[in-house]
Scaffold this motif. Sequence first.
Motif, PDB file in Angstrom:
ATOM      1  N   LEU A 201       0.724  -1.030  -0.282  1.00  0.00           N
ATOM      2  CA  LEU A 201      -0.218   0.258  -0.130  1.00  0.00           C
ATOM      3  C   LEU A 201       0.428   1.329  -0.082  1.00  0.00           C
ATOM      4  N   ASP A 202       1.735   1.497   0.809  1.00  0.00           N
ATOM      5  CA  ASP A 202       2.654   2.493   0.212  1.00  0.00           C
ATOM      6  C   ASP A 202       3.317   2.618  -0.597  1.00  0.00           C
ATOM      7  N   ASP A 203       3.738   1.683  -1.269  1.00  0.00           N
ATOM      8  CA  ASP A 203       4.172   2.239  -2.717  1.00  0.00           C
ATOM      9  C   ASP A 203       3.415   2.655  -3.739  1.00  0.00           C
ATOM     10  N   ILE A 204       1.687   3.769  -3.318  1.00  0.00           N
ATOM     11  CA  ILE A 204       1.162   3.949  -3.916  1.00  0.00           C
ATOM     12  C   ILE A 204       1.015   5.645  -4.107  1.00  0.00           C
ATOM     13  N   GLY A 205       2.752   5.782  -3.014  1.00  0.00           N
ATOM     14  CA  GLY A 205       2.448   7.775  -2.780  1.00  0.00           C
ATOM     15  C   GLY A 205       1.534   8.318  -2.423  1.00  0.00           C
ATOM     16  N   PRO A 206       1.893   9.951  -1.774  1.00  0.00           N
ATOM     17  CA  PRO A 206       1.216  10.508  -1.313  1.00  0.00           C
ATOM     18  C   PRO A 206      -0.047  11.056  -1.823  1.00  0.00           C
ATOM     19  N   VAL A 207      -1.975  10.600  -1.547  1.00  0.00           N
ATOM     20  CA  VAL A 207      -2.984  11.012  -1.494  1.00  0.00           C
ATOM     21  C   VAL A 207      -2.901  12.258  -1.059  1.00  0.00           C
ATOM     22  N   ASP A 208      -4.438  13.179  -1.974  1.00  0.00           N
ATOM     23  CA  ASP A 208      -5.055  14.292  -1.329  1.00  0.00           C
ATOM     24  C   ASP A 208      -6.154  13.659  -0.643  1.00  0.00           C
ATOM     25  N   LEU A 209      -7.308  12.377  -0.823  1.00  0.00           N
ATOM     26  CA  LEU A 209      -8.117  12.230   0.012  1.00  0.00           C
ATOM     27  C   LEU A 209      -8.458  10.316   0.172  1.00  0.00           C
ATOM     28  N   VAL A 210      -7.832  10.025   1.141  1.00  0.00           N
ATOM     29  CA  VAL A 210      -8.290   8.309   1.389  1.00  0.00           C
ATOM     30  C   VAL A 210      -9.915   8.083   2.073  1.00  0.00           C
ATOM     31  N   PHE A 211     -10.835   7.001   1.288  1.00  0.00           N
ATOM     32  CA  PHE A 211     -12.097   6.858   1.674  1.00  0.00           C
ATOM     33  C   PHE A 211     -12.186   5.693   2.181  1.00  0.00           C
ATOM     34  N   ASP A 212     -12.561   5.345   3.971  1.00  0.00           N
ATOM     35  CA  ASP A 212     -12.088   4.049   4.412  1.00  0.00           C
ATOM     36  C   ASP A 212     -13.459   3.728   4.636  1.00  0.00           C
ATOM     37  N   LEU A 213     -13.515   2.111   3.862  1.00  0.00           N
ATOM     38  CA  LEU A 213     -14.903   1.360   4.690  1.00  0.00           C
ATOM     39  C   LEU A 213     -14.099   0.236   5.059  1.00  0.00           C
ATOM     40  N   ILE A 214     -13.127   0.275   5.599  1.00  0.00           N
ATOM     41  CA  ILE A 214     -12.364  -0.810   6.202  1.00  0.00           C
ATOM     42  C   ILE A 214     -11.928  -1.168   8.074  1.00  0.00           C
ATOM     43  N   GLY A 215     -11.418   0.296   7.812  1.00  0.00           N
ATOM     44  CA  GLY A 215     -11.196   0.461   9.524  1.00  0.00           C
ATOM     45  C   GLY A 215      -9.194  -0.552  10.025  1.00  0.00           C
ATOM     46  N   GLY A 216      -9.384  -0.488  11.270  1.00  0.00           N
ATOM     47  CA  GLY A 216      -8.178  -1.335  11.380  1.00  0.00           C
ATOM     48  C   GLY A 216      -6.739  -0.740  11.313  1.00  0.00           C
ATOM     49  N   ASP A 217      -6.219  -1.694  10.573  1.00  0.00           N
ATOM     50  CA  ASP A 217      -4.389  -1.551  10.405  1.00  0.00           C
ATOM     51  C   ASP A 217      -4.252  -0.912   8.765  1.00  0.00           C
ATOM     52  N   ILE A 218      -5.283  -1.521   7.862  1.00  0.00           N
ATOM     53  CA  ILE A 218      -5.679  -0.423   6.445  1.00  0.00           C
ATOM     54  C   ILE A 218      -5.795   1.189   6.630  1.00  0.00           C
ATOM     55  N   ARG A 219      -6.599   1.003   8.127  1.00  0.00           N
ATOM     56  CA  ARG A 219      -6.896   3.086   8.171  1.00  0.00           C
ATOM     57  C   ARG A 219      -5.948   3.005   8.495  1.00  0.00           C
ATOM     58  N   LYS A 220      -5.121   2.503   9.286  1.00  0.00           N
ATOM     59  CA  LYS A 220      -3.544   3.751  10.499  1.00  0.00           C
ATOM     60  C   LYS A 220      -2.680   3.544   9.187  1.00  0.00           C
ATOM     61  N   ARG A 221      -2.151   2.686   7.978  1.00  0.00           N
ATOM     62  CA  ARG A 221      -1.111   2.467   6.929  1.00  0.00           C
ATOM     63  C   ARG A 221      -1.801   3.728   6.381  1.00  0.00           C
ATOM     64  N   SER A 222      -3.096   3.682   6.120  1.00  0.00           N
ATOM     65  CA  SER A 222      -3.513   4.815   5.452  1.00  0.00           C
ATOM     66  C   SER A 222      -3.436   6.438   5.610  1.00  0.00           C
ATOM     67  N   ALA A 223      -3.876   6.798   6.660  1.00  0.00           N
ATOM     68  CA  ALA A 223      -3.247   8.103   6.927  1.00  0.00           C
ATOM     69  C   ALA A 223      -2.002   7.938   6.968  1.00  0.00           C
ATOM     70  N   ARG A 224      -1.116   7.374   6.586  1.00  0.00           N
ATOM     71  CA  ARG A 224       0.059   7.914   6.702  1.00  0.00           C
ATOM     72  C   ARG A 224       0.536   8.572   5.217  1.00  0.00           C
ATOM     73  N   LEU A 225      -0.546   7.827   3.882  1.00  0.00           N
ATOM     74  CA  LEU A 225       0.005   8.314   2.839  1.00  0.00           C
ATOM     75  C   LEU A 225      -1.103   9.526   2.733  1.00  0.00           C
ATOM     76  N   VAL A 226      -1.512  10.150   3.631  1.00  0.00           N
ATOM     77  CA  VAL A 226      -2.506  11.366   3.144  1.00  0.00           C
ATOM     78  C   VAL A 226      -1.664  12.650   3.434  1.00  0.00           C
ATOM     79  N   ARG A 227      -1.012  13.453   1.851  1.00  0.00           N
ATOM     80  CA  ARG A 227      -0.602  14.936   1.712  1.00  0.00           C
ATOM     81  C   ARG A 227      -0.748  15.846   2.812  1.00  0.00           C
ATOM     82  N   SER A 228       0.040  16.525   2.630  1.00  0.00           N
ATOM     83  CA  SER A 228      -0.485  17.782   3.967  1.00  0.00           C
ATOM     84  C   SER A 228      -1.687  18.415   3.654  1.00  0.00           C
ATOM     85  N   GLY A 229      -2.563  18.595   4.433  1.00  0.00           N
ATOM     86  CA  GLY A 229      -4.219  19.100   3.817  1.00  0.00           C
ATOM     87  C   GLY A 229      -5.472  18.347   3.460  1.00  0.00           C
TER      88      GLY A 229
END
Length: 305
Positions: A201-229
């Motif tokens: 998942l980390d290979d996709i690079g920064p994103v502007d918006l994460v739409f999470d329907l899963i939660g848990g570890d996937i959401r934690k990892r996804s939070a790190r991908l959200v760029r500033s703002g």
Amino acid sequence: MRAIVVADQAAGTAGMKLVERPEPRPAINDVVVQVYASGFVGTELSWPSTWTDRLDRDRTPSIPGHELAGVVTALGYGTTGLSVGQRVFGLADWYRDGTLAEYVAIEARNLAPLPGDVDFTVGASLPVSGLTAWQGLFVHGRLQAGQRVLAHGAAGAVGSMVTQLAREAGAYVIGTGRAADRQKALDFGANEFVDLENDALDDIGPVDLVFDLIGGDIRKRSARLVRSGGTLVSIVGPAEARPADGLAVDFVVESDRAQLSEIVRRVRDGRLRTNVGHVTTLEDAVAAFNPTKRIGGKTIIRVRP
């Protein structure tokens, strides 16, 4: 009238029963709708609103299901904006008896007109999935053209709506899911796909918006991908991990007539496709909610032929 009821929270979907119930009467600003098709969210038997009213009083046996498409048969005192005989679709109040029944009493403001060329089955599949996607992307996520969106569960009922609406808005969409869902997510418009079981998942690079329907570890990892703002939007409860320099928004979908009208207009135009995986009858609804195999897409109960 016939209706599906639940009375035992511990029993889950196995405790659903098809019974006879009195037809509802419309309160002030209500309408009664003869239900032609109904939708059900798999998690709603875990919601407090299924079992108690707003004052936390037991309201069982209750009728689950909150999505519907049907025809107005009666108007409550003071009801305006709808008429008897009108085709409608919408989202019923969480704390009232729902739509897995032949008739439902519902606030008129929770309904929108259903055009005559849109099938009732399609109409019933739109409220939760469509409104969740719309509100997460545009109300809470403030999506703009050119942004990058990470859409988890992109082949599911909600995720496929997220993917289509984000692409139409000019976003670049990275869909996720199981390996078997890759082609379906791409068919719904994802620009690329990440297999959450095998891809990084980390290979996709920064994103502007994460739409999470899963939660848990996937959401934690996804939070790190959200760029500033940027924004992490979720419908599965408050986020344990938040973007370092962005927003985390957890929300519950709300009915909105104007948004429902925008969604069904896109369906009529061919810009938006529903994701219905299984259609069955009210008689077979209990079995449908206790499947022996995974069903892709949304299950719709066709209450009337």
